[in-house]
Design a protein around this motif. Structure first.
Motif, PDB file in Angstrom:
ATOM      1  N   VAL B 188     -39.291  52.056 121.108  1.00 57.91           N
ATOM      2  CA  VAL B 188     -37.834  51.923 121.022  1.00 57.91           C
ATOM      3  C   VAL B 188     -37.326  50.679 121.748  1.00 57.91           C
ATOM      4  O   VAL B 188     -36.369  50.044 121.303  1.00 57.91           O
ATOM      5  CB  VAL B 188     -37.146  53.195 121.573  1.00 57.91           C
ATOM      6  CG1 VAL B 188     -35.644  53.012 121.642  1.00 57.91           C
ATOM      7  CG2 VAL B 188     -37.483  54.392 120.702  1.00 57.91           C
ATOM      8  N   ILE B 189     -38.000  50.311 122.837  1.00 60.40           N
ATOM      9  CA  ILE B 189     -37.484  49.188 123.628  1.00 60.40           C
ATOM     10  C   ILE B 189     -37.318  47.902 122.808  1.00 60.40           C
ATOM     11  O   ILE B 189     -36.294  47.241 122.913  1.00 60.40           O
ATOM     12  CB  ILE B 189     -38.333  48.988 124.905  1.00 60.40           C
ATOM     13  CG1 ILE B 189     -37.894  50.040 125.921  1.00 60.40           C
ATOM     14  CG2 ILE B 189     -38.165  47.595 125.476  1.00 60.40           C
ATOM     15  CD1 ILE B 189     -38.461  49.879 127.284  1.00 60.40           C
ATOM     16  N   PRO B 190     -38.310  47.536 121.951  1.00 62.94           N
ATOM     17  CA  PRO B 190     -38.088  46.333 121.140  1.00 62.94           C
ATOM     18  C   PRO B 190     -36.865  46.451 120.232  1.00 62.94           C
ATOM     19  O   PRO B 190     -36.140  45.466 120.046  1.00 62.94           O
ATOM     20  CB  PRO B 190     -39.362  46.225 120.299  1.00 62.94           C
ATOM     21  CG  PRO B 190     -40.370  47.034 121.006  1.00 62.94           C
ATOM     22  CD  PRO B 190     -39.648  48.086 121.756  1.00 62.94           C
ATOM     23  N   GLN B 196     -29.570  44.297 121.106  1.00 63.37           N
ATOM     24  CA  GLN B 196     -28.771  43.673 122.145  1.00 63.37           C
ATOM     25  C   GLN B 196     -28.672  42.153 121.976  1.00 63.37           C
ATOM     26  O   GLN B 196     -27.675  41.555 122.338  1.00 63.37           O
ATOM     27  CB  GLN B 196     -29.386  43.992 123.514  1.00 63.37           C
ATOM     28  CG  GLN B 196     -28.370  43.996 124.614  1.00 63.37           C
ATOM     29  CD  GLN B 196     -28.936  44.622 125.866  1.00 63.37           C
ATOM     30  OE1 GLN B 196     -30.136  44.595 126.112  1.00 63.37           O
ATOM     31  NE2 GLN B 196     -28.085  45.192 126.670  1.00 63.37           N
ATOM     32  N   THR B 197     -29.740  41.549 121.424  1.00 63.63           N
ATOM     33  CA  THR B 197     -29.722  40.084 121.344  1.00 63.63           C
ATOM     34  C   THR B 197     -29.201  39.575 120.005  1.00 63.63           C
ATOM     35  O   THR B 197     -28.722  38.457 119.923  1.00 63.63           O
ATOM     36  CB  THR B 197     -31.134  39.519 121.569  1.00 63.63           C
ATOM     37  OG1 THR B 197     -32.037  40.291 120.819  1.00 63.63           O
ATOM     38  CG2 THR B 197     -31.490  39.551 123.031  1.00 63.63           C
ATOM     39  N   LEU B 198     -29.306  40.377 118.973  1.00 59.47           N
ATOM     40  CA  LEU B 198     -28.802  39.949 117.671  1.00 59.47           C
ATOM     41  C   LEU B 198     -27.314  39.609 117.810  1.00 59.47           C
ATOM     42  O   LEU B 198     -26.555  40.396 118.345  1.00 59.47           O
ATOM     43  CB  LEU B 198     -28.956  41.122 116.699  1.00 59.47           C
ATOM     44  CG  LEU B 198     -29.390  40.834 115.279  1.00 59.47           C
ATOM     45  CD1 LEU B 198     -30.674  40.027 115.256  1.00 59.47           C
ATOM     46  CD2 LEU B 198     -29.592  42.148 114.546  1.00 59.47           C
ATOM     47  N   PRO B 199     -26.915  38.430 117.320  1.00 57.01           N
ATOM     48  CA  PRO B 199     -25.486  38.112 117.422  1.00 57.01           C
ATOM     49  C   PRO B 199     -24.656  39.193 116.714  1.00 57.01           C
ATOM     50  O   PRO B 199     -25.045  39.670 115.654  1.00 57.01           O
ATOM     51  CB  PRO B 199     -25.363  36.788 116.686  1.00 57.01           C
ATOM     52  CG  PRO B 199     -26.730  36.220 116.687  1.00 57.01           C
ATOM     53  CD  PRO B 199     -27.678  37.366 116.710  1.00 57.01           C
ATOM     54  N   ALA B 200     -23.534  39.529 117.324  1.00 58.58           N
ATOM     55  CA  ALA B 200     -22.757  40.666 116.833  1.00 58.58           C
ATOM     56  C   ALA B 200     -22.413  40.539 115.352  1.00 58.58           C
ATOM     57  O   ALA B 200     -22.412  41.522 114.623  1.00 58.58           O
ATOM     58  CB  ALA B 200     -21.491  40.797 117.653  1.00 58.58           C
ATOM     59  N   PHE B 201     -22.156  39.328 114.890  1.00 57.40           N
ATOM     60  CA  PHE B 201     -21.740  39.154 113.496  1.00 57.40           C
ATOM     61  C   PHE B 201     -22.852  39.535 112.527  1.00 57.40           C
ATOM     62  O   PHE B 201     -22.585  39.915 111.397  1.00 57.40           O
ATOM     63  CB  PHE B 201     -21.332  37.705 113.235  1.00 57.40           C
ATOM     64  CG  PHE B 201     -20.149  37.287 114.032  1.00 57.40           C
ATOM     65  CD1 PHE B 201     -18.872  37.628 113.628  1.00 57.40           C
ATOM     66  CD2 PHE B 201     -20.310  36.583 115.202  1.00 57.40           C
ATOM     67  CE1 PHE B 201     -17.776  37.263 114.374  1.00 57.40           C
ATOM     68  CE2 PHE B 201     -19.216  36.215 115.951  1.00 57.40           C
ATOM     69  CZ  PHE B 201     -17.945  36.552 115.548  1.00 57.40           C
ATOM     70  N   VAL B 229     -26.941  50.641 123.242  1.00 52.64           N
ATOM     71  CA  VAL B 229     -28.122  50.172 123.978  1.00 52.64           C
ATOM     72  C   VAL B 229     -28.107  50.537 125.472  1.00 52.64           C
ATOM     73  O   VAL B 229     -29.056  51.135 125.964  1.00 52.64           O
ATOM     74  CB  VAL B 229     -28.316  48.659 123.764  1.00 52.64           C
ATOM     75  CG1 VAL B 229     -29.519  48.171 124.539  1.00 52.64           C
ATOM     76  CG2 VAL B 229     -28.470  48.368 122.293  1.00 52.64           C
ATOM     77  N   PRO B 230     -27.048  50.199 126.219  1.00 55.82           N
ATOM     78  CA  PRO B 230     -27.124  50.487 127.663  1.00 55.82           C
ATOM     79  C   PRO B 230     -27.268  51.960 128.002  1.00 55.82           C
ATOM     80  O   PRO B 230     -28.010  52.300 128.930  1.00 55.82           O
ATOM     81  CB  PRO B 230     -25.815  49.936 128.223  1.00 55.82           C
ATOM     82  CG  PRO B 230     -25.027  49.457 127.098  1.00 55.82           C
ATOM     83  CD  PRO B 230     -25.834  49.460 125.867  1.00 55.82           C
ATOM     84  N   VAL B 231     -26.604  52.814 127.272  1.00 54.21           N
ATOM     85  CA  VAL B 231     -26.689  54.230 127.652  1.00 54.21           C
ATOM     86  C   VAL B 231     -28.097  54.765 127.384  1.00 54.21           C
ATOM     87  O   VAL B 231     -28.639  55.541 128.178  1.00 54.21           O
ATOM     88  CB  VAL B 231     -25.581  55.069 126.974  1.00 54.21           C
ATOM     89  CG1 VAL B 231     -25.800  55.269 125.518  1.00 54.21           C
ATOM     90  CG2 VAL B 231     -25.460  56.415 127.656  1.00 54.21           C
ATOM     91  N   VAL B 232     -28.734  54.291 126.321  1.00 60.88           N
ATOM     92  CA  VAL B 232     -30.119  54.709 126.053  1.00 60.88           C
ATOM     93  C   VAL B 232     -31.033  54.198 127.162  1.00 60.88           C
ATOM     94  O   VAL B 232     -31.801  54.932 127.777  1.00 60.88           O
ATOM     95  CB  VAL B 232     -30.597  54.171 124.695  1.00 60.88           C
ATOM     96  CG1 VAL B 232     -32.077  54.477 124.497  1.00 60.88           C
ATOM     97  CG2 VAL B 232     -29.791  54.774 123.567  1.00 60.88           C
ATOM     98  N   ARG B 233     -30.938  52.903 127.418  1.00 60.48           N
ATOM     99  CA  ARG B 233     -31.786  52.279 128.433  1.00 60.48           C
ATOM    100  C   ARG B 233     -31.645  52.945 129.784  1.00 60.48           C
ATOM    101  O   ARG B 233     -32.629  53.272 130.451  1.00 60.48           O
ATOM    102  CB  ARG B 233     -31.338  50.826 128.609  1.00 60.48           C
ATOM    103  CG  ARG B 233     -32.198  49.834 127.930  1.00 60.48           C
ATOM    104  CD  ARG B 233     -31.791  48.467 128.455  1.00 60.48           C
ATOM    105  NE  ARG B 233     -31.744  47.489 127.395  1.00 60.48           N
ATOM    106  CZ  ARG B 233     -32.814  46.954 126.838  1.00 60.48           C
ATOM    107  NH1 ARG B 233     -34.008  47.328 127.227  1.00 60.48           N
ATOM    108  NH2 ARG B 233     -32.700  46.064 125.886  1.00 60.48           N
ATOM    109  N   LEU B 234     -30.398  53.151 130.211  1.00 63.75           N
ATOM    110  CA  LEU B 234     -30.196  53.649 131.567  1.00 63.75           C
ATOM    111  C   LEU B 234     -30.492  55.141 131.684  1.00 63.75           C
ATOM    112  O   LEU B 234     -30.842  55.616 132.761  1.00 63.75           O
ATOM    113  CB  LEU B 234     -28.786  53.311 132.047  1.00 63.75           C
ATOM    114  CG  LEU B 234     -28.704  51.840 132.464  1.00 63.75           C
ATOM    115  CD1 LEU B 234     -27.279  51.336 132.482  1.00 63.75           C
ATOM    116  CD2 LEU B 234     -29.335  51.633 133.834  1.00 63.75           C
ATOM    117  N   THR B 235     -30.368  55.878 130.584  1.00 66.81           N
ATOM    118  CA  THR B 235     -30.797  57.277 130.642  1.00 66.81           C
ATOM    119  C   THR B 235     -32.304  57.340 130.844  1.00 66.81           C
ATOM    120  O   THR B 235     -32.814  58.042 131.722  1.00 66.81           O
ATOM    121  CB  THR B 235     -30.414  58.023 129.346  1.00 66.81           C
ATOM    122  OG1 THR B 235     -29.013  57.919 129.158  1.00 66.81           O
ATOM    123  CG2 THR B 235     -30.797  59.484 129.426  1.00 66.81           C
TER     124      THR B 235
END
Ligand SMILES: Nc1ncnc2c1ncn2[C@@H]1O[C@H](COP(=O)(O)OP(=O)(O)OP(=O)(O)O)[C@@H](O)[C@H]1O
Ligand SMILES: [Mg+2]
Lengths: 353, 346
Positions: B188-190, B196-201, B229-235
């Protein structure tokens, strides 16, 4: 008179590493020690051929220096760690063959544990922490909180039930740890360096608390420490561990008088023997008390320190030793003084072996 | 003529190249045109000018070789060919998102301001327990209302509430599952890194193909993908960081995995999970502005109007409004987080 055995540890081996079975073969066949096993096979020897009987209602102390495998050993008893080989017989059946369900039941109802770093739940109140074992069993709050409060009172924490762990000092937190173990009402208490994180004065308090509770409750306690004074104070049976091996186990008095290994001799050389040795260990078993000039009566469980205090240092006196009301022997102060001379006296014993 | 022609002839592929030349209708390169105009053969280029054997360069040398636009075209065609199947599956699955968003927008729009503002203030008070913050929020909301930006701000809030809530509902279980399985975590991390890095558009492009632009779920999905992304990562991290000793105690007292999770791991990971929720909310806010490109309502629409029509004032005021919303959301969740962490101080 001998207490029944509650837990039998038989030929227990634990090897850490990727292939412990093969390493075990090598260990048995080649007779390697811990350093060689690490060097040649890159496996860590945790425990090697441990055989210990834990007697019901007694305090069995396991002592050894850091890395000797104490924590590893105690964690086998409730199977927080699985062994490489061996068995642990508890009430007639092998814990290592239990199903997950049975094991969980044993952990919930028959064994409790006290930890070096307390391991309290920081988000629960003291009473909730102490009630953990009951809560886990599904006993409703209305019942488990009063039970916890009762034991909190007993360990000297009345009125702290609604506080949180971080509001308590280390000594108080460990009292909660003990209350948690007692609330579970389990027969067996496993204590892994329960007092090692406490400062010396509090530690003495806690040791006294444990002895006091033990008189009343007669739990089967497996206590781990790296401190010889603590071990001698608490132990009914003392097991000395070194590099994953038991090098001597016996009653503390016997270990002190007849150490079987130079390592133990080193260990006990600077201990205050007068405080540990008891009258019964150094007395003469005789009923020929006629013609002996008796200076007074003493109980056989007294330690020598208190006898010296009673004699006010006079080495010519002789005391009558009693077990309750029965006369069991006499104690000559000369014998007492001799027994206080440590290492050298016992060294012949080792050389002659 | 071209540098790499000889390569193809050495490889004996001339015939294949010939067959392609006829169909080749790609624009002639500038160099070729120049060469034709000059009427002379271009002298063989020196090694310093050796072009990289890119697809276009090779196409020049051999007509049958595909041009690089064939690649992008191919991807596009590939996507279009699975599009119908994909939206057949995804459409019903994501339909509830549209309903939630529509309901929330309806709720925020139809509730009268004199009810909505006090309700929001009570929520802020309950979450943050800070009167100072409530005063600040009251002042900001009244200011929005006074300058007639209230309904836009309310729309933005409605979208954020729905998306952030769904991020938590989906993200926490994913994080928990990751914390229990190293393999799942490695897988899942990749994906999280990519999201997270893909430009939002870039999210928006395939989404536009999949769903109709009039549906709220289009921007809802974009926001959730970006903000989860952050809530998954930090959980995941929070549960993995729970004190080994406490876990051991839970085991020693015979907790089941389920008891351990809810009585020990999740409560102890809560400060980290809340930090993730805070970041998730902030990222939803930033994405809701971008998503106004695909019809997400709210202050972002005004920012976009400011850009399109060069209405400097509108752009600046709505931009500032977003900042104020960001401050409100951040402060509120941070105070809640601080309260939780303080309760667990060891
Ligand atoms: N999970 C593990 N993997 C590898 N080696 C381990 C593991 N756990 C313990 N060991 C090794 O086993 C040996 C015994 O460790 P153990 O923790 O039982 O010692 P201890 O007597 O409790 O020491 P301390 O007084 O420091 O707690 C040590 O050499 C240690 O490095
Ligand atoms: Mg240890």
């Amino acid at each position: 008179m001998e207490a029944p055995t509650k837990i039998e540890i038989r030929n227990l081996y634990k090897i850490f590493g990727p292939d412990p079975r093969r390493a075990l073969e090598a260990l048995r066949n080649e007779g390697l020690g811990k350093p060689e096993l690490l060097e040649k096979h890159n496996h860590v020897l945790g425990l090697e051929d441990i055989n210990v009987d834990v007697k019901a209602g007694k305090i069995t102390v396991i002592m050894g220096l850091s890395g000797s495998g104490k924590s590893t050993l105690i964690r086998h008893v409730n199977r927080l760690i699985d062994p490489t080989a061996g068995e642990i017989i508890f009430d007639g059946s092998d814990i290592l063959k239990c199903s997950t369900e049975e094991l969980r039941r044993i952990r919930r109802e028959q064994m409790s544990m006290v930890f070096q770093k307390f391991a309290l739940l920081p988000h629960k109140t003291i009473a909730e922490n102490a009630a953990l074992a009951l809560d886990v069993r599904g006993i409703p709050r209305a019942e488990h909180i009063p039970a916890a409060e009762k034991w909190l009172d007993r360990v000297g924490l009345q009125g702290y039930g609604d506080s949180y762990p971080h509001q308590l000092s280390g000594g108080m937190q460990q009292r909660v740890g003990i209350a948690r173990a007692l609330t579970s009402n389990a027969d067996i208490m496993l204590m892994d360096e329960a007092y090692s994180a406490l400062d010396p004065l509090i530690r003495t308090d806690m040791q006294d608390l444990l002895l006091e509770l033990q008189q009343e409750l007669q739990k089967t306690i497996l206590f781990i420490t790296h401190d010889l004074d603590e071990a001698l104070k608490l132990a009914d049976h003392l097991v000395i561990l070194k590099d994953g091996r038991v090098i001597q186990q016996d009653e503390p008095q016997t270990i002190l008088l007849e150490p079987s290994d130079p390592y133990i001799v080193d260990f006990i050389s600077d201990i205050n023997r007068a405080r540990v040795l008891r009258v019964r260990t150094v007395m003469e078993k005789t009923d020929a008390t006629d013609g002996v000039n008796i200076a007074g009566e003493i109980d056989q469980e007294e330690n020598l320190e208190s006898v010296i205090a009673m004699a006010q240092g006079d080495t010519r006196k002789t005391y009558l030793v009693k077990d309750g009301s029965e006369e069991v022997g006499i104690l000559r102060m000369e014998a007492l003084i001799k027994s206080l001379v440590p290492t050298e006296a016992s060294e012949d014993g080792i050389r002659s072996q | 003529m071209s540098t790499y022609e000889s390569v193809f002839s050495i490889l004996g592929l001339e015939a294949w190249c010939e067959s392609g030349t006829k169909e080749s209708s790609g624009p002639v390169s500038m160099a070729d045109l120049l060469a034709q105009n000059a009427g002379t053969d271009v002298p063989p280029p020196s090694i310093w000018e050796l072009p990289f054997p890119s697809m276009d360069t090779l196409h020049e040398a051999c007509g049958a070789f595909p041009q690089s636009r064939a690649l992008t075209k191919g991807i596009e065609n590939g996507f279009l060919s699975i599009k119908d199947g994909l939206s057949f599956v995804l459409d019903p699955l994501t339909q509830p998102l549209s309903w939630f968003l529509e309901a929330a927008l309806w709720l925020f729009e139809t509730t009268p301001w004199w009810l909505m503002i006090p309700v929001l203030l009570v929520v802020v008070l309950l979450v943050s327990r800070s009167v100072k913050l409530v005063v600040f929020v009251a002042a900001s909301l009244l200011m929005f209302a006074f300058i007639d930006y209230y309904s836009f701000a309310a729309q933005t809030l409605a979208v954020i509430f729905v998306c952030a809530a769904l991020c938590v509902v989906l993200g926490v279980p994913i994080g928990i599952a990751m914390s229990r399985s190293d393999r799942l975590q490695a897988g899942v991390i990749p994906i999280l890194d990519m999201l997270q890095t893909l430009p939002a558009f870039v999210y928006l492009i395939p989404l536009i193909f999949l769903f109709s632009v009039t549906e709220p779920k289009l921007y809802g999905i974009a926001i959730i993908l970006y903000a989860i992304v952050p809530v998954v990562r930090l959980t995941d991290l929070g549960i993995r960081l729970v004190d080994r000793d406490v876990i051991e105690a839970a085991d020693a007292f015979g907790m089941t995995d389920h008891q351990k999770l809810w009585k020990v791991q999740v409560p102890l990971a809560l400060p980290n999970i809340m930090a993730g929720v805070n970041q998730t909310i902030m990222m939803s806010l930033s994405m809701v502005v971008i998503a106004s490109l695909v019809s997400a309502p709210g202050l972002g629409v005004l920012v976009l109007r400011g850009i399109r029509n060069l209405e400097l004032g509108v752009g600046l005021v709505s931009g500032l409004g977003i900042v104020v919303l960001a401050v409100i959301l951040d402060r509120t969740t941070k105070l809640a987080l601080a309260r939780i962490s303080a309760g667990q101080d060891r």
